[in-house]
Design a protein around this motif. Sequence first.
Motif, PDB file in Angstrom:
ATOM      1  N   ALA A  31      11.379  38.611 -12.953  1.00  9.12           N
ATOM      2  CA  ALA A  31      10.571  39.520 -13.783  1.00  9.12           C
ATOM      3  C   ALA A  31      11.449  40.220 -14.812  1.00  9.12           C
ATOM      4  CB  ALA A  31       9.866  40.539 -12.900  1.00  9.12           C
ATOM      5  N   ASN A  32      12.681  40.494 -14.441  1.00  7.37           N
ATOM      6  CA  ASN A  32      13.608  41.153 -15.367  1.00  7.37           C
ATOM      7  C   ASN A  32      13.975  40.237 -16.530  1.00  7.37           C
ATOM      8  OD1 ASN A  32      14.779  43.616 -15.844  1.00  7.37           O
ATOM      9  ND2 ASN A  32      16.755  43.018 -14.958  1.00  7.37           N
ATOM     10  N   LYS A  33      13.759  38.935 -16.327  1.00  3.25           N
ATOM     11  CA  LYS A  33      14.010  37.968 -17.413  1.00  3.25           C
ATOM     12  C   LYS A  33      12.754  37.763 -18.264  1.00  3.25           C
ATOM     13  CE  LYS A  33      18.240  36.506 -17.167  1.00  3.25           C
ATOM     14  NZ  LYS A  33      19.141  36.521 -18.323  1.00  3.25           N
ATOM     15  N   GLY A  34      11.709  38.524 -17.961  1.00  4.02           N
ATOM     16  CA  GLY A  34      10.499  38.452 -18.783  1.00  4.02           C
ATOM     17  C   GLY A  34       9.387  37.605 -18.188  1.00  4.02           C
ATOM     18  N   LEU A  35       9.576  37.060 -17.004  1.00  2.00           N
ATOM     19  CA  LEU A  35       8.500  36.287 -16.384  1.00  2.00           C
ATOM     20  C   LEU A  35       7.443  37.221 -15.804  1.00  2.00           C
ATOM     21  CD1 LEU A  35      10.254  33.387 -14.402  1.00  2.00           C
ATOM     22  CD2 LEU A  35       9.573  33.467 -16.784  1.00  2.00           C
ATOM     23  N   ALA A 163      21.890  40.233  -3.558  1.00  2.00           N
ATOM     24  CA  ALA A 163      21.182  39.168  -4.279  1.00  2.00           C
ATOM     25  C   ALA A 163      21.121  39.420  -5.788  1.00  2.00           C
ATOM     26  CB  ALA A 163      19.767  39.005  -3.721  1.00  2.00           C
ATOM     27  N   ILE A 164      20.917  40.673  -6.173  1.00  2.61           N
ATOM     28  CA  ILE A 164      20.733  40.959  -7.600  1.00  2.61           C
ATOM     29  C   ILE A 164      21.979  40.507  -8.381  1.00  2.61           C
ATOM     30  CG2 ILE A 164      20.407  42.824  -9.309  1.00  2.61           C
ATOM     31  CD1 ILE A 164      17.883  42.349  -7.606  1.00  2.61           C
ATOM     32  N   LYS A 165      23.135  40.756  -7.800  1.00  5.12           N
ATOM     33  CA  LYS A 165      24.394  40.360  -8.432  1.00  5.12           C
ATOM     34  C   LYS A 165      24.598  38.841  -8.297  1.00  5.12           C
ATOM     35  CE  LYS A 165      29.305  41.525  -7.928  1.00  5.12           C
ATOM     36  NZ  LYS A 165      29.806  40.430  -7.089  1.00  5.12           N
ATOM     37  N   GLU A 166      24.406  38.354  -7.085  1.00  7.02           N
ATOM     38  CA  GLU A 166      24.782  36.952  -6.828  1.00  7.02           C
ATOM     39  C   GLU A 166      23.823  35.937  -7.448  1.00  7.02           C
ATOM     40  OE1 GLU A 166      27.527  37.442  -2.856  1.00  7.02           O
ATOM     41  OE2 GLU A 166      25.754  36.202  -2.697  1.00  7.02           O
ATOM     42  N   LEU A 167      22.561  36.314  -7.622  1.00  6.43           N
ATOM     43  CA  LEU A 167      21.635  35.354  -8.237  1.00  6.43           C
ATOM     44  C   LEU A 167      22.091  34.999  -9.654  1.00  6.43           C
ATOM     45  CD1 LEU A 167      18.180  36.711  -6.993  1.00  6.43           C
ATOM     46  CD2 LEU A 167      19.130  34.433  -6.537  1.00  6.43           C
ATOM     47  N   LYS A 168      22.801  35.931 -10.283  1.00  8.27           N
ATOM     48  CA  LYS A 168      23.301  35.683 -11.649  1.00  8.27           C
ATOM     49  C   LYS A 168      24.633  34.944 -11.634  1.00  8.27           C
ATOM     50  CE  LYS A 168      21.393  40.049 -13.059  1.00  8.27           C
ATOM     51  NZ  LYS A 168      21.881  41.391 -12.760  1.00  8.27           N
ATOM     52  N   GLU A 169      25.267  34.888 -10.465  1.00  9.92           N
ATOM     53  CA  GLU A 169      26.627  34.335 -10.411  1.00  9.92           C
ATOM     54  C   GLU A 169      26.718  32.971  -9.733  1.00  9.92           C
ATOM     55  OE1 GLU A 169      28.812  38.693 -10.023  1.00  9.92           O
ATOM     56  OE2 GLU A 169      28.763  37.364  -8.300  1.00  9.92           O
ATOM     57  N   LEU A 170      25.842  32.733  -8.760  1.00 10.56           N
ATOM     58  CA  LEU A 170      25.979  31.519  -7.951  1.00 10.56           C
ATOM     59  C   LEU A 170      25.317  30.322  -8.621  1.00 10.56           C
ATOM     60  CD1 LEU A 170      25.157  32.821  -4.337  1.00 10.56           C
ATOM     61  CD2 LEU A 170      27.388  32.526  -5.394  1.00 10.56           C
ATOM     62  N   PRO A 171      25.947  29.146  -8.533  1.00  8.54           N
ATOM     63  CA  PRO A 171      25.265  27.938  -9.003  1.00  8.54           C
ATOM     64  C   PRO A 171      24.013  27.704  -8.160  1.00  8.54           C
ATOM     65  CG  PRO A 171      27.567  27.485  -8.474  1.00  8.54           C
ATOM     66  CD  PRO A 171      27.279  28.874  -7.989  1.00  8.54           C
ATOM     67  N   GLN A 172      22.968  27.207  -8.792  1.00 14.33           N
ATOM     68  CA  GLN A 172      21.732  26.959  -8.049  1.00 14.33           C
ATOM     69  C   GLN A 172      21.588  25.466  -7.750  1.00 14.33           C
ATOM     70  OE1 GLN A 172      19.290  29.117  -6.773  1.00 14.33           O
ATOM     71  NE2 GLN A 172      18.746  27.180  -5.792  1.00 14.33           N
ATOM     72  N   LEU A 191      16.806  29.960 -16.088  1.00 15.96           N
ATOM     73  CA  LEU A 191      16.625  31.298 -16.673  1.00 15.96           C
ATOM     74  C   LEU A 191      17.552  32.323 -16.034  1.00 15.96           C
ATOM     75  CD1 LEU A 191      12.726  31.522 -16.769  1.00 15.96           C
ATOM     76  CD2 LEU A 191      14.259  31.143 -18.698  1.00 15.96           C
ATOM     77  N   ILE A 192      17.930  32.071 -14.773  1.00 11.17           N
ATOM     78  CA  ILE A 192      18.729  33.108 -14.086  1.00 11.17           C
ATOM     79  C   ILE A 192      20.097  32.622 -13.600  1.00 11.17           C
ATOM     80  CG2 ILE A 192      16.736  34.501 -13.358  1.00 11.17           C
ATOM     81  CD1 ILE A 192      17.049  33.290 -10.534  1.00 11.17           C
TER      82      ILE A 192
END
Length: 397
Positions: A31-35, A163-172, A191-192
């Motif tokens: 949601a913070n990315k606009g979804l 999670a808030i930090k790691e979702l932006k850092e970890l490869p998916q 997107l994230i």
Amino acid sequence: MATKRDKNFKYDAVIIGGLGHVGLPLGLVFANKGLRVCLHDKNIKNAELVQNGVMPFIEYGADPILKKLIKKKDALTVSSDIRDVSLAKYVVIAIGTPVDEYLNPNVRVFLEYFKTLKKYLRKNQTIIIRSTIYPRTCQQIMKVLGKNVLLAYCPERIAQGYAIKELKELPQLVAGVTQKAQNSAIKLFSLIAPKIIKVSMEEAELVKLFTNAWRYIQFSITNQFYMIANDFNLDFNRIRQVMSDGYGRAYNIPSAGFAAGPCLLKDTMQLAAFNNNNFFLGHAAMMVNEGLPNFIVEDIRKRHDIGKKKIGILGMAFKAEIDDTRDSLSFKLGKILRFHGAQVFYSDEYAKDPTFVSKEQLVKECDIIIIGVPHAAYKKLKIPKKAEIVDAWGMRG
Ligand SMILES: NC(=O)c1ccc[n+]([C@@H]2O[C@H](COP(=O)([O-])OP(=O)(O)OC[C@H]3O[C@@H](n4cnc5c(N)ncnc54)[C@H](O)[C@@H]3O)[C@@H](O)[C@H]2O)c1
């Protein structure tokens, strides 16, 4: 937002289990990315908190994002109505996948859920499994949903609370039953996530379980070393420091202490079940890690008649700096102590319970103080000299 909004859908993503430890931070980051995100969950208590802009559990960095987004039109919707699933382009499944009382995976309950869900799914939706699953569960889901469904598996690998930090850092990791399903899930996670790693379904299923079993086994090695050193009347934490002093190959040896929580043991046992119970190391790790509370009690019993002692456990969460007590070994420790007649006191910095006492009261009352979980607040806590401290973690130096 990088992807174009699909006008056929009210939401970009619905997260089922959207108020849980995995679903909620993921929903916030999307949601913070606009979804336009719908958090669907059956937990009414958490729904009320989140609708009022309050996080139901500790998730570092989440509070300001939730407070901002909940006021914003169309960013974040909380729902207990399963019909909302029909209104989202992406349907992300983040509900729990427990093992039963005999440590066997409870796949049937998970699959049953898809039978219910099927009635609410529409063409052109992408279904993404985020929960940790027993290998080949995706194949079973396909049997329930039919072969035309776009199904992807994108396992969550964050450390709870971060999670808030790691979702932006970890490869998916992204797997799909078809190329189209995989591409669709890649669009969402691009997107994230800083990097997407394409994998097959089976690879993704095993990567997730191997990762947790690997961590669980690592903790068991250090716990076994702790027990050996202790039986030898030596300070394991001094030995551990010396092991890694200038010696790179031993740098990553973790501290001893309870390896607990809802994931590590469960996922190690899922892997064992998948491999026809032929996972000797996994089972050995379970015996060591689950045996640590008993070891601590037996060690204290060598020195004290614990039936006459007041014993306090500092830290009831399953790991440091969070408030989640699911499958915490501190409770197992307390039960064993009580079985032997000790008067037991519990305290935690973050988890709330009417039976807990403050850390100050605990240290004042108790003869023996056990660090259950190394919350930072216990590092410098003044403990009267007369009390004995049991600190497997080595946090008090
Ligand atoms: N907690 C972690 O750090 C972590 C990390 C990686 C993977 N996982 C995996 O993610 C999954 C979820 O774990 P969690 O820790 O978030 O669990 P959780 O219990 O915190 O969250 C699950 C949520 O799903 C909701 N739910 C359950 N059944 C539902 C239903 N039928 N309809 C609507 N909502 C429903 C619950 O109310 C709860 O809010 C598990 O498979 C777990 O193994 C967890």
